[in-house]
Design a protein around this motif. Structure first.
Motif, PDB file in Angstrom:
ATOM      1  N   LYS A   1      -6.675   9.222  18.603  1.00 26.76           N
ATOM      2  CA  LYS A   1      -7.804   9.605  19.441  1.00 26.76           C
ATOM      3  C   LYS A   1      -7.473   8.990  20.798  1.00 26.76           C
TER       4      LYS A   1
ATOM      5  N   TYR B   1      -6.312  15.777  13.547  1.00 30.57           N
ATOM      6  CA  TYR B   1      -6.625  14.349  13.448  1.00 30.57           C
ATOM      7  C   TYR B   1      -7.462  14.045  12.204  1.00 30.57           C
ATOM      8  N   ASN B   2      -8.528  14.818  11.996  1.00 32.68           N
ATOM      9  CA  ASN B   2      -9.432  14.544  10.870  1.00 32.68           C
ATOM     10  C   ASN B   2      -8.808  14.869   9.524  1.00 32.68           C
TER      11      ASN B   2
ATOM     12  N   LYS C   1      -6.003   6.644  13.761  1.00 33.59           N
ATOM     13  CA  LYS C   1      -7.159   7.064  12.964  1.00 33.59           C
ATOM     14  C   LYS C   1      -7.709   5.880  12.172  1.00 33.59           C
TER      15      LYS C   1
END
Length: 192
Positions: free
Chosen positions: A48, A85-86, A108
Motif C-alpha cells: 500500500k 493487494y487484497n 500487507k
C-alpha cells in the motif's frame, strides 16, 4: 519524507502522536525516477503506497500497445491495485511514476497490523475506500455518457493543477479519447 506523511495524518485524522509515529515506523521510503514502475502487470501488488511527493499513474495496456489510464495519484494520496493487494493475485495493471516521486510503502502484513492496532486508522482507511468507490462510479458514468468535450471540461474542473504536469497523450489516455480529439477540443476552447 516521513514528515509529509505525518503532517497528512495530523490534518486528516484524530490519531495520537504515538499512533502516527507507529504508522510511520513501519513505512519503507522509496524514490521513483520518472517512468519507473512501482508495479508491473503480472506481479502481485505487495504494498500500500502513499505519495509524499510526485505524480504516479495506474494504467493498463491493450493488444496494440496503447495505454488506458485509470487514475492519477499525486502528493498526499494513496495508490494500490486493491484487487491484487487484497487477494495477493497477479495484477492486470501497472503503476508508474510520471515524474520523480517520493513514496512510502507498507507491506500487507504491516498495514494489516496497523489497522488492528489503530482502530481510527481502520475507520479512516474505510472512508478513503468509500470515497474512491464513489469517484470510480462517477468516472465510469462520465466515460460512458459524456461527450469528449464534457470529459475534458470535467477533468479541467476536478484536476486543474494536473494540466501543466501531464503530457497531452496521458490526459487523452485518461479520458478515453484520441490525442487528435483532445487537441481539437483544446484548440476550440482557446479560440473562444
Amino acid at each position: 519524507m516521513v514528515s509529509g506523511f505525518e503532517t497528512y495524518l495530523q490534518t486528516h485524522t484524530n490519531l495520537s502522536s504515538e499512533e502516527i509515529e507507529r504508522a510511520s515506523s513501519l513505512a519503507m521510503p522509496r524514490m521513483l525516477q520518472r517512468n519507473e514502475l512501482l508495479l508491473q502487470e503480472g506481479q502481485v501488488c505487495r504494498y500500500k503506497t502513499f505519495v509524499v511527493k510526485g505524480l504516479l499513474r495506474t494504467f493498463g495496456t491493450v493488444a496494440d500497445g496503447s495505454e488506458h489510464i485509470l487514475y492519477f495519484s499525486q502528493e498526499h494520496s494513496w495508490i494500490v491495485d486493491a484487487e491484487s493487494y487484497n487477494k495477493q493475485i497477479p495484477s492486470s495493471f501497472n503503476i508508474a511514476a510520471i515524474e520523480k516521486s517520493e513514496v512510502l510503502l507498507w507491506t500487507k502484513t504491516d498495514f494489516d497490523l496497523l489497522l488492528e492496532e489503530v482502530p481510527e486508522l481502520m475507520t479512516f482507511s474505510q472512508q478513503l475506500i468509500l470515497g474512491s468507490s464513489y469517484n470510480s462510479r462517477q468516472r465510469l458514468f462520465l466515460s460512458l455518457s459524456a461527450t469528449p468535450e464534457e470529459k475534458y471540461n470535467d477533468f479541467v474542473q476536478h484536476y486543474p493543477d494536473l494540466l501543466a504536469r501531464l503530457p497531452l497523450h496521458m490526459i487523452a489516455a485518461y479520458l478515453g479519447i484520441s490525442i487528435k480529439t483532445l487537441t481539437r477540443i483544446r484548440h476550440a476552447q482557446i479560440n473562444r
